[in-house]
Structure formats: C-alpha cells, structure tokens
Design an enzyme around this catalytic site. Sequence first.
Site, PDB file in Angstrom:
ATOM      1  N   GLY A  12       0.819  -1.215   0.000  1.00  0.00           N
ATOM      2  CA  GLY A  12       0.000   0.000   0.000  1.00  0.00           C
ATOM      3  C   GLY A  12       0.845   1.254   0.000  1.00  0.00           C
ATOM      4  O   GLY A  12       0.649   2.145   0.825  1.00  0.00           O
ATOM      5  N   ARG A  15      -0.238   5.839  -1.705  1.00  0.00           N
ATOM      6  CA  ARG A  15      -0.874   7.034  -1.138  1.00  0.00           C
ATOM      7  C   ARG A  15      -0.589   7.117   0.352  1.00  0.00           C
ATOM      8  O   ARG A  15      -0.141   6.148   0.975  1.00  0.00           O
ATOM      9  CB  ARG A  15      -2.405   6.985  -1.326  1.00  0.00           C
ATOM     10  CG  ARG A  15      -2.849   7.129  -2.758  1.00  0.00           C
ATOM     11  CD  ARG A  15      -4.363   7.224  -2.903  1.00  0.00           C
ATOM     12  NE  ARG A  15      -5.049   5.990  -2.558  1.00  0.00           N
ATOM     13  CZ  ARG A  15      -5.845   5.851  -1.497  1.00  0.00           C
ATOM     14  NH1 ARG A  15      -6.059   6.861  -0.671  1.00  0.00           N
ATOM     15  NH2 ARG A  15      -6.437   4.692  -1.255  1.00  0.00           N
ATOM     16  N   ASN A  89       1.898  -2.048   5.354  1.00  0.00           N
ATOM     17  CA  ASN A  89       1.185  -0.788   5.583  1.00  0.00           C
ATOM     18  C   ASN A  89      -0.260  -0.791   5.082  1.00  0.00           C
ATOM     19  O   ASN A  89      -1.108  -0.108   5.658  1.00  0.00           O
ATOM     20  CB  ASN A  89       1.963   0.345   4.902  1.00  0.00           C
ATOM     21  CG  ASN A  89       1.131   1.602   4.787  1.00  0.00           C
ATOM     22  OD1 ASN A  89       0.944   2.331   5.759  1.00  0.00           O
ATOM     23  ND2 ASN A  89       0.570   1.851   3.605  1.00  0.00           N
ATOM     24  N   TYR A 154     -12.413  -2.829  11.819  1.00  0.00           N
ATOM     25  CA  TYR A 154     -11.080  -2.209  11.732  1.00  0.00           C
ATOM     26  C   TYR A 154     -10.295  -2.434  13.026  1.00  0.00           C
ATOM     27  O   TYR A 154      -9.141  -2.854  13.003  1.00  0.00           O
ATOM     28  CB  TYR A 154     -11.263  -0.717  11.466  1.00  0.00           C
ATOM     29  CG  TYR A 154      -9.983   0.060  11.275  1.00  0.00           C
ATOM     30  CD1 TYR A 154      -9.217  -0.088  10.121  1.00  0.00           C
ATOM     31  CD2 TYR A 154      -9.549   0.970  12.246  1.00  0.00           C
ATOM     32  CE1 TYR A 154      -8.048   0.645   9.931  1.00  0.00           C
ATOM     33  CE2 TYR A 154      -8.380   1.704  12.066  1.00  0.00           C
ATOM     34  CZ  TYR A 154      -7.642   1.545  10.899  1.00  0.00           C
ATOM     35  OH  TYR A 154      -6.478   2.264  10.727  1.00  0.00           O
ATOM     36  N   ILE A 187      -3.711  10.634  11.617  1.00  0.00           N
ATOM     37  CA  ILE A 187      -2.670  11.078  10.685  1.00  0.00           C
ATOM     38  C   ILE A 187      -3.328  11.700   9.454  1.00  0.00           C
ATOM     39  O   ILE A 187      -4.323  11.170   8.941  1.00  0.00           O
ATOM     40  CB  ILE A 187      -1.785   9.871  10.248  1.00  0.00           C
ATOM     41  CG1 ILE A 187      -1.247   9.100  11.461  1.00  0.00           C
ATOM     42  CG2 ILE A 187      -0.653  10.341   9.329  1.00  0.00           C
ATOM     43  CD1 ILE A 187      -0.337   9.865  12.399  1.00  0.00           C
TER      44      ILE A 187
HETATM   45  N1  LIG Z   1      -4.520   7.759   8.420  1.00  0.00           N
HETATM   46  C1  LIG Z   1      -4.637   7.503   9.713  1.00  0.00           C
HETATM   47  O1  LIG Z   1      -5.077   8.352  10.505  1.00  0.00           O
HETATM   48  C2  LIG Z   1      -4.225   6.144  10.249  1.00  0.00           C
HETATM   49  C3  LIG Z   1      -4.226   5.945  11.637  1.00  0.00           C
HETATM   50  C4  LIG Z   1      -3.828   4.725  12.150  1.00  0.00           C
HETATM   51  C5  LIG Z   1      -3.442   3.712  11.295  1.00  0.00           C
HETATM   52  N2  LIG Z   1      -3.453   3.913   9.952  1.00  0.00           N
HETATM   53  C6  LIG Z   1      -3.053   2.795   9.106  1.00  0.00           C
HETATM   54  O2  LIG Z   1      -1.987   3.195   8.269  1.00  0.00           O
HETATM   55  C7  LIG Z   1      -2.071   2.508   7.020  1.00  0.00           C
HETATM   56  C8  LIG Z   1      -2.105   3.517   5.882  1.00  0.00           C
HETATM   57  O3  LIG Z   1      -3.225   4.357   6.076  1.00  0.00           O
HETATM   58  P1  LIG Z   1      -3.465   5.643   5.137  1.00  0.00           P
HETATM   59  O4  LIG Z   1      -4.298   6.560   5.924  1.00  0.00           O
HETATM   60  O5  LIG Z   1      -2.196   6.129   4.558  1.00  0.00           O
HETATM   61  O6  LIG Z   1      -4.393   4.981   3.996  1.00  0.00           O
HETATM   62  P2  LIG Z   1      -4.729   5.513   2.521  1.00  0.00           P
HETATM   63  O7  LIG Z   1      -4.307   6.913   2.336  1.00  0.00           O
HETATM   64  O8  LIG Z   1      -6.163   5.160   2.295  1.00  0.00           O
HETATM   65  O9  LIG Z   1      -3.801   4.579   1.593  1.00  0.00           O
HETATM   66  C9  LIG Z   1      -3.990   3.195   1.617  1.00  0.00           C
HETATM   67  C10 LIG Z   1      -2.956   2.528   0.730  1.00  0.00           C
HETATM   68  O10 LIG Z   1      -3.175   1.113   0.804  1.00  0.00           O
HETATM   69  C11 LIG Z   1      -3.406   0.605  -0.513  1.00  0.00           C
HETATM   70  N3  LIG Z   1      -4.340  -0.508  -0.429  1.00  0.00           N
HETATM   71  C12 LIG Z   1      -5.621  -0.492   0.016  1.00  0.00           C
HETATM   72  N4  LIG Z   1      -6.161  -1.719  -0.087  1.00  0.00           N
HETATM   73  C13 LIG Z   1      -5.196  -2.525  -0.592  1.00  0.00           C
HETATM   74  C14 LIG Z   1      -5.131  -3.901  -0.929  1.00  0.00           C
HETATM   75  N5  LIG Z   1      -6.185  -4.721  -0.770  1.00  0.00           N
HETATM   76  N6  LIG Z   1      -3.980  -4.385  -1.438  1.00  0.00           N
HETATM   77  C15 LIG Z   1      -2.902  -3.577  -1.613  1.00  0.00           C
HETATM   78  N7  LIG Z   1      -2.893  -2.267  -1.316  1.00  0.00           N
HETATM   79  C16 LIG Z   1      -4.041  -1.752  -0.821  1.00  0.00           C
HETATM   80  C17 LIG Z   1      -3.938   1.779  -1.312  1.00  0.00           C
HETATM   81  O11 LIG Z   1      -3.718   1.563  -2.693  1.00  0.00           O
HETATM   82  P3  LIG Z   1      -4.833   2.039  -3.796  1.00  0.00           P
HETATM   83  O12 LIG Z   1      -5.042   3.502  -3.605  1.00  0.00           O
HETATM   84  O13 LIG Z   1      -4.234   1.698  -5.117  1.00  0.00           O
HETATM   85  O14 LIG Z   1      -6.079   1.260  -3.487  1.00  0.00           O
HETATM   86  C18 LIG Z   1      -3.085   2.917  -0.731  1.00  0.00           C
HETATM   87  O15 LIG Z   1      -1.803   2.910  -1.313  1.00  0.00           O
HETATM   88  C19 LIG Z   1      -3.327   1.634   7.104  1.00  0.00           C
HETATM   89  O16 LIG Z   1      -2.977   0.331   7.520  1.00  0.00           O
HETATM   90  C20 LIG Z   1      -4.138   2.315   8.181  1.00  0.00           C
HETATM   91  O17 LIG Z   1      -5.029   1.423   8.819  1.00  0.00           O
HETATM   92  C21 LIG Z   1      -3.842   5.101   9.415  1.00  0.00           C
END
Ligand SMILES: NC(=O)c1ccc[n+]([C@@H]2O[C@H](COP(=O)([O-])OP(=O)(O)OC[C@H]3O[C@@H](n4cnc5c(N)ncnc54)[C@H](OP(=O)(O)O)[C@@H]3O)[C@@H](O)[C@H]2O)c1
Length: 246
Positions: A12, A15, A89, A154, A187
């Site tokens: 992932g 983005r 990730n 989640y 984040i």
């Molecule tokens: N943002 C927050 O506040 C936060 C807080 C705590 C934890 N997290 C964790 O941090 C990680 C990243 O979060 P983020 O906010 O950066 O998410 P995001 O902006 O939605 O990006 C998600 C990434 O994962 C990829 N992805 C989604 N489903 C996938 C799959 N089935 N196979 C392969 N790649 C996949 C997406 O690719 P595509 O766009 O091509 O689908 C994208 O590159 C996640 O595990 C999330 O749970 C985030």
Amino acid sequence: MTSSSRWVLVTGGSRGIGRAIVEMLAKDYPVIFTWRSDAVAAADVEQTCASFSGGAQGVQCDGGDRYAVTSLADSLVNRYGPPWAVIHNAGITLDALHVNQDPTRWQHVMDTNLNAVFYWNRCVIPGMCLQGEGSIVLMSSVSGIKGNIGQTAYAASKAALLGMSRSLAQELGRFGVRVNCLVPGLIESDMLAAIPEAKRKTMIGQIPLRRPGRPEEVAKAAAFLISEASGYITGQSLVIDGGMTV
Ligand SMILES: NC(=O)c1ccc[n+]([C@@H]2O[C@H](COP(=O)([O-])OP(=O)(O)OC[C@H]3O[C@@H](n4cnc5c(N)ncnc54)[C@H](OP(=O)(O)O)[C@@H]3O)[C@@H](O)[C@H]2O)c1
C-alpha cells in the site's frame, strides 16, 4: 536492483502513510511497493523516487488475494532474493455500527488489514530467516488499542496485528529477524479526510499536541524500526499519536 541488494517491500505504498514511507526509504534502499486500484498515484510515486539512490517500483497486487500475493512474492524472491525489510502498511476502513455491518465488508477489512499480512509473511519469512537478518513492521492503529464506535472490524483487525507481531517476534528472534508494530493515531491522509469536519475537530481537540500527525512522522518511525538504530528492539509497539492514548 541486483539479487544481492538489501531491498524493502512496502504494501500500500501509493498514497498516504505508505507513500511517505516509500519516499523516505527509497533514498537509501531499493523499494518495491504494492497498490490496489490507483495506478496514477503509483506512477507518481515511482516518478518522485526516480532520482533517489534506491528508487521505487510499484506493482499492482491486492493483498487480500492470497494467490496474487503468492505469485508476486515468489517472483520477487526468485529475482531479488528475500526482502531485507517488510512494511505491512496497506489498510482500509469500512465503518459501520457492529449490528449493521455487512459480512462481505467485514471480510474485506479482515482480508486487507490482517490476512494479507499472513499471506505475505508465509512467502517471505523463510528466506529472511535463512538470510539471518531482517525487520518486519506491521501497521496497527490506536483503534486496535482503545477501539472506536463504528470500527469493530477495523479495530479487531488492528488489535490482531498487535498479537501477531508479539508472537512472531518470539518465533523469529533466533533467526535475527525483528518484528514490531507501528500504532498511529490521527494522521493526515485520505482516511482522515473522509471523517466529517465536526468529528475531526473534536478528535483533534482531544489530542495533547492539538494536531494530527503527518505521514512523514510515521515514515520516520518506520525507517527507525528497520534500521540498525533499533537493532535490539523486537516485539514492541511504537505509538505515534501526539499523546492521544495517554
Ligand atoms: N490515516 C490515519 O489516521 C491512520 C491511523 C492509524 C493507522 N493507519 C493505518 O496506516 C495505514 C495507511 O493508512 P493511510 O491513511 O495512509 O491509507 P490511505 O491513504 O487510504 O492509503 C492506503 C494505501 O493502501 C493501498 N491498499 C488499500 N487496499 C489494498 C489492498 N487490498 N492491497 C494492496 N494495497 C491496498 C492503497 O492503494 P490504492 O489507492 O491503489 O487502493 C493505498 O496505497 C493503514 O494500515 C491504516 O489502517 C492510518
């Protein structure tokens, strides 16, 4: 990249937090990252990293599809050898109150956030153990520690990663492979942008540092956990939440 390169796998990476991790690590290591649906974003990451000394290459692979993961993992390991580090990730939220949660959406969250980690691990861990060194980082969430209304799927998937990493650290320590969790709070990302403005303001008001974290701040922690600077750290969870869970 040659078959003897110390390369890093980031799932992932097209983005948000994953992108920031790819862009940070690609300055030092060759990085292979996966993405699922956004080819344009993935190409943009490759372009940004093109001049970095490690560079980055994106590959479309749905982590929830175990046959796709096995096929890609085998071809990467055959070509480049086992990864030196893996950052699991990729993650999604499909929120709903528990009683309203659709089973198919529940399964999708589990496949992406939890099962994908297992599918990747079973392909890359044997080679990492033979290599006698390496680092695996799992991306959990504060939701996995304290829960959140509407996030039973989640939170369950993210809590499971905490348990998985502690067990795996005990299994792999003797082979020199370390396993740790990152536990981000709020984040700045597309995931955060999807939260209604009023709810976001309330959440930020409850954070001691009074701001959301930046993807780069999580990326720095990921870089630390795969570096020699954290060489005696395994089985741990590093919370990056501006004090939210204190
Ligand atoms: N943002 C927050 O506040 C936060 C807080 C705590 C934890 N997290 C964790 O941090 C990680 C990243 O979060 P983020 O906010 O950066 O998410 P995001 O902006 O939605 O990006 C998600 C990434 O994962 C990829 N992805 C989604 N489903 C996938 C799959 N089935 N196979 C392969 N790649 C996949 C997406 O690719 P595509 O766009 O091509 O689908 C994208 O590159 C996640 O595990 C999330 O749970 C985030």
